[in-house]
Design a protein around this motif. Structure first.
Motif, PDB file in Angstrom:
ATOM      1  N   UNK A   1      -0.861  29.846  -1.682  1.00 24.46           N
ATOM      2  CA  UNK A   1      -1.522  30.702  -0.691  1.00 24.46           C
ATOM      3  C   UNK A   1      -2.017  29.871   0.491  1.00 24.46           C
ATOM      4  N   UNK A   2      -2.599  28.729   0.200  1.00 26.61           N
ATOM      5  CA  UNK A   2      -3.049  27.864   1.298  1.00 26.61           C
ATOM      6  C   UNK A   2      -1.869  27.363   2.120  1.00 26.61           C
ATOM      7  N   UNK A   3      -0.792  26.967   1.424  1.00 24.45           N
ATOM      8  CA  UNK A   3       0.361  26.429   2.139  1.00 24.45           C
ATOM      9  C   UNK A   3       1.004  27.466   3.038  1.00 24.45           C
TER      10      UNK A   3
ATOM     11  N   UNK B   1      -7.826  18.358  -3.835  1.00 22.26           N
ATOM     12  CA  UNK B   1      -7.605  17.830  -2.484  1.00 22.26           C
ATOM     13  C   UNK B   1      -8.701  16.822  -2.171  1.00 22.26           C
ATOM     14  N   UNK B   2      -8.302  15.603  -1.894  1.00 23.31           N
ATOM     15  CA  UNK B   2      -9.259  14.538  -1.581  1.00 23.31           C
ATOM     16  C   UNK B   2      -9.674  14.685  -0.122  1.00 23.31           C
TER      17      UNK B   2
ATOM     18  N   UNK C   1      -4.991  10.816   9.917  1.00 22.01           N
ATOM     19  CA  UNK C   1      -5.801  11.929  10.384  1.00 22.01           C
ATOM     20  C   UNK C   1      -6.183  12.868   9.253  1.00 22.01           C
ATOM     21  N   UNK C   2      -7.356  13.471   9.377  1.00 27.61           N
ATOM     22  CA  UNK C   2      -7.842  14.351   8.314  1.00 27.61           C
ATOM     23  C   UNK C   2      -6.920  15.544   8.087  1.00 27.61           C
ATOM     24  N   UNK C   3      -6.548  16.211   9.164  1.00 30.68           N
ATOM     25  CA  UNK C   3      -5.779  17.448   9.013  1.00 30.68           C
ATOM     26  C   UNK C   3      -4.398  17.179   8.401  1.00 30.68           C
ATOM     27  N   UNK C   4      -3.731  16.128   8.820  1.00 31.53           N
ATOM     28  CA  UNK C   4      -2.428  15.815   8.229  1.00 31.53           C
ATOM     29  C   UNK C   4      -2.574  15.397   6.764  1.00 31.53           C
ATOM     30  N   UNK C   5      -3.678  14.726   6.443  1.00 31.84           N
ATOM     31  CA  UNK C   5      -3.958  14.310   5.068  1.00 31.84           C
ATOM     32  C   UNK C   5      -4.152  15.533   4.166  1.00 31.84           C
ATOM     33  N   UNK C   6      -4.915  16.502   4.640  1.00 34.64           N
ATOM     34  CA  UNK C   6      -5.134  17.718   3.850  1.00 34.64           C
ATOM     35  C   UNK C   6      -3.853  18.537   3.719  1.00 34.64           C
TER      36      UNK C   6
ATOM     37  N   UNK D   1      -8.223  23.092   8.951  1.00 38.92           N
ATOM     38  CA  UNK D   1      -9.272  22.574   9.828  1.00 38.92           C
ATOM     39  C   UNK D   1     -10.462  22.030   9.050  1.00 38.92           C
ATOM     40  N   UNK D   2     -10.514  22.301   7.760  1.00 39.98           N
ATOM     41  CA  UNK D   2     -11.578  21.771   6.916  1.00 39.98           C
ATOM     42  C   UNK D   2     -11.084  21.675   5.484  1.00 39.98           C
ATOM     43  N   UNK D   3     -11.788  20.873   4.706  1.00 43.11           N
ATOM     44  CA  UNK D   3     -11.490  20.746   3.280  1.00 43.11           C
ATOM     45  C   UNK D   3     -12.697  21.312   2.533  1.00 43.11           C
ATOM     46  N   UNK D   4     -12.644  22.601   2.215  1.00 48.04           N
ATOM     47  CA  UNK D   4     -13.803  23.249   1.621  1.00 48.04           C
ATOM     48  C   UNK D   4     -13.941  22.880   0.142  1.00 48.04           C
ATOM     49  N   UNK D   5     -14.978  23.365  -0.476  1.00 51.18           N
ATOM     50  CA  UNK D   5     -15.263  23.008  -1.866  1.00 51.18           C
ATOM     51  C   UNK D   5     -14.181  23.518  -2.809  1.00 51.18           C
ATOM     52  N   UNK D   6     -13.606  24.676  -2.494  1.00 45.52           N
ATOM     53  CA  UNK D   6     -12.536  25.202  -3.344  1.00 45.52           C
ATOM     54  C   UNK D   6     -11.318  24.286  -3.313  1.00 45.52           C
TER      55      UNK D   6
END
Length: 532
Positions: free
Chosen positions: A267-269, A311-312, A320-325, A300-305
């Motif tokens: 769903x996220x993907x 997801x680290x 970069x954060x966004x590419x990492x997530x 745009x963010x790495x939420x608690x879920x």
């Protein structure tokens, strides 16, 4: 001073300090040595005999056939060379016998021979020093090797590899609760291989009392026999207080395409990666087929879920954060998601779609990791691409993708890659190909080695490939390579002396292949050998 009455501790202290720092008992070093000799005899004579222990149980029988005499002599030579070692400096033209031992053991095990009893100690010593020999050594040594290992602490690894699982597949509860950590890991791993559900039940029984580092290692054993029945336990592990345990649980769950975690990641993907028919060209200027393309909107963010699902949040330095997530989300998404997402297209067609805004490298790298994790042949084949394509246009490490492909396809791809690009980037690719190399792959390697020699460069940059060739080429290739062992004329633009070094390398390669052929003949059963 009466030497027999001099305390042993005083004699020892004087010997360790030296006559320059303390006058020895008796006034001289000769007197000290005499006193030590007398005291030693006195101590030994006064020792009380130890109480006799119980008689050992006899070694279990081994009904396998013994080695042929020539093969037994060869094994003695290989083991002796392991102790002596090849020596330092240039290798010369002689084969490296220590590197032939793993192959010798594998062939002996295929024929079902038992190890010579007199060589079991040397075999166990070799396996203790080299972990890559342990599985083949224990199979070759059979029950007598494990019986012998109980008598020497140095060979305890043989008992750990036994696993501690009885023939009826019931776990040794006492070993699980009181054994050493390595013994417990081996027990759990063995049980998972023969009864995955029983292994999971054993792990659950003590999970909450285990240390974090132990939980991580135990969790890793669930890869054997991983199934949907493991999902409830792994879902609970997603809330573990250890970040590494949570990450491993998430990785295992992502390997179950029907798991709840895989569904959440999909769903996220889908919210991040979508068809984009409005872009006729991608950021690299490539035209999109049928006007289709791929649009990417990284998280745009790495939420608690997301963090709970493995997801680290913090990327490594320079990333970069966004590419990492994005990479972590796509990597954990079932690859079948994309066929539905892109209108029923195949993996090859999806991989060919242009990706907008420079996200192609990140997206394809994540798909590569997903293909390896999920062992998806169609996606691995699509992502690895054509072997003749420039390496820069393919995945960063095609060797990992090749491990997913069937052995014959893997060898054919490697042969095509070497024919197109030579041997400079081929070491890791060759390392994942089945041994012995297929005829086509062997010919490609030999042709590339000959081209490198004729170019006049030194062979040192190809030492890794040459070492693999000694162990992986078909022994029958020795006769084709024999002419290359002669020293050719120096090319005008070649490196000084390079031809001599190449001749030496080919002489060693030919000698090794011929020795491997002899080893195979020595190990073949008498009834299957050709008539003289």
């Amino acid at each position: 001073m009466d030497a027999p009455t001099t305390p042993w501790s005083e004699l020892l202290g004087a010997a360790l300090l030296g006559a320059e720092r303390r006058p020895p008992p008796g006034g001289s070093t000769v007197a000290l040595l005499d006193a030590a000799a007398v005291a030693t005899v006195r101590r030994r004579a006064g020792a009380r005999p130890a109480q006799a222990g119980p008689r050992l149980d006899p070694a279990p029988p081994d009904a396998r056939p013994p080695l042929p005499a020539a093969a037994a002599d060869r094994l003695t030579l290989l083991l002796a060379h392991r102790v002596a070692g090849p020596g330092g400096g240039r290798r010369g033209t002689a084969p490296d016998l220590a590197e032939l031992l793993p192959q010798w053991l594998a062939v002996a095990n295929r024929h079902g021979y038992r190890a010579p009893y007199a060589l079991l100690p040397a075999l166990l010593d070799a396996a203790r020093a080299r972990t890559d020999l342990r599985a083949q050594t224990l199979a070759f040594g059979g029950p007598r090797a494990r019986w012998l290992a109980r008598l020497n602490q140095d060979w305890k690894f043989a008992l750990r590899n036994a696993g501690g699982v009885a023939e009826d597949a019931q776990p040794d509860r006492r070993l699980w609760e009181e054994g050493l950590f390595a013994e417990r890991v081996a027990l759990l791993g063995s049980l998972r291989r023969c009864d995955a559900a029983a292994g999971l039940a054993l792990l659950e029984s003590t999970w909450t009392t285990e240390r974090a580092e132990d939980r991580l290692m135990f969790l890793d054993t669930l890869r054997d026999g991983l199934s949907p029945e493991d999902e409830p336990f792994l879902e609970r592990a997603l809330t573990d207080r250890s970040r590494t345990v949570r990450a491993t649980a998430a990785e295992l769950l992502s390997g179950l395409p029907g798991s709840a975690l895989a569904t959440r990641m999909a769903e996220r993907a889908r919210s991040c990666v979508a068809p984009d028919g409005t872009r006729a060209r991608d950021a690299d200027g490539r035209s999109a087929p049928d006007g289709a393309g791929i649009a990417v909107e990284a998280p745009h963010e790495c939420d608690t879920a997301m963090q709970r699902d493995g997801v680290v949040p913090r990327p490594p330095s320079g990333r970069g954060e966004r590419s990492w997530w994005l990479g972590q989300v796509v990597e954990a998404t079932p690859l079948g998601t994309w066929t539905d997402r892109f209108g029923g297209r195949s993996a090859t067609e999806i991989v060919a779609l242009p990706v907008a805004d420079g996200w192609r490298e990140d997206l394809h790298a994540a798909w590569c990791r997903a293909a390896v994790r999920q062992r998806d042949v169609a996606w691995a084949r699509a992502l690895v691409g054509a072997p003749a394509a420039p390496p820069a246009q393919g995945p960063g490490d095609p060797a990992k993708l090749l491990t997913v492909l069937p052995a014959d396809e893997r060898a054919a791809w490697a042969a095509g890659f070497i024919a197109a690009h030579g041997l400079s980037d081929a070491f890791r690719i060759l390392g994942v190909c089945a041994v012995p190399w297929s005829g086509g792959l062997g010919r490609a390697v030999m042709d590339a080695l000959e081209i490198a020699r004729d170019a006049g460069s030194y062979p040192w940059s190809f030492s890794g490939v040459l070492g693999l060739a000694e162990r992986c080429l078909d022994p029958a290739d020795a006769e084709r390579l024999a002419p290359l062992a002669a020293i050719p004329d120096e090319p005008r633009d070649g490196s000084p002396g390079a031809c001599g070094y190449w001749a030496e390398a080919f002489q060693r390669l030919v000698a090794t292949l011929r020795m491997r052929a002899t080893m195979l003949a020595e190990l073949s059963p008498v009834e299957s050998r050709p008539a003289p």
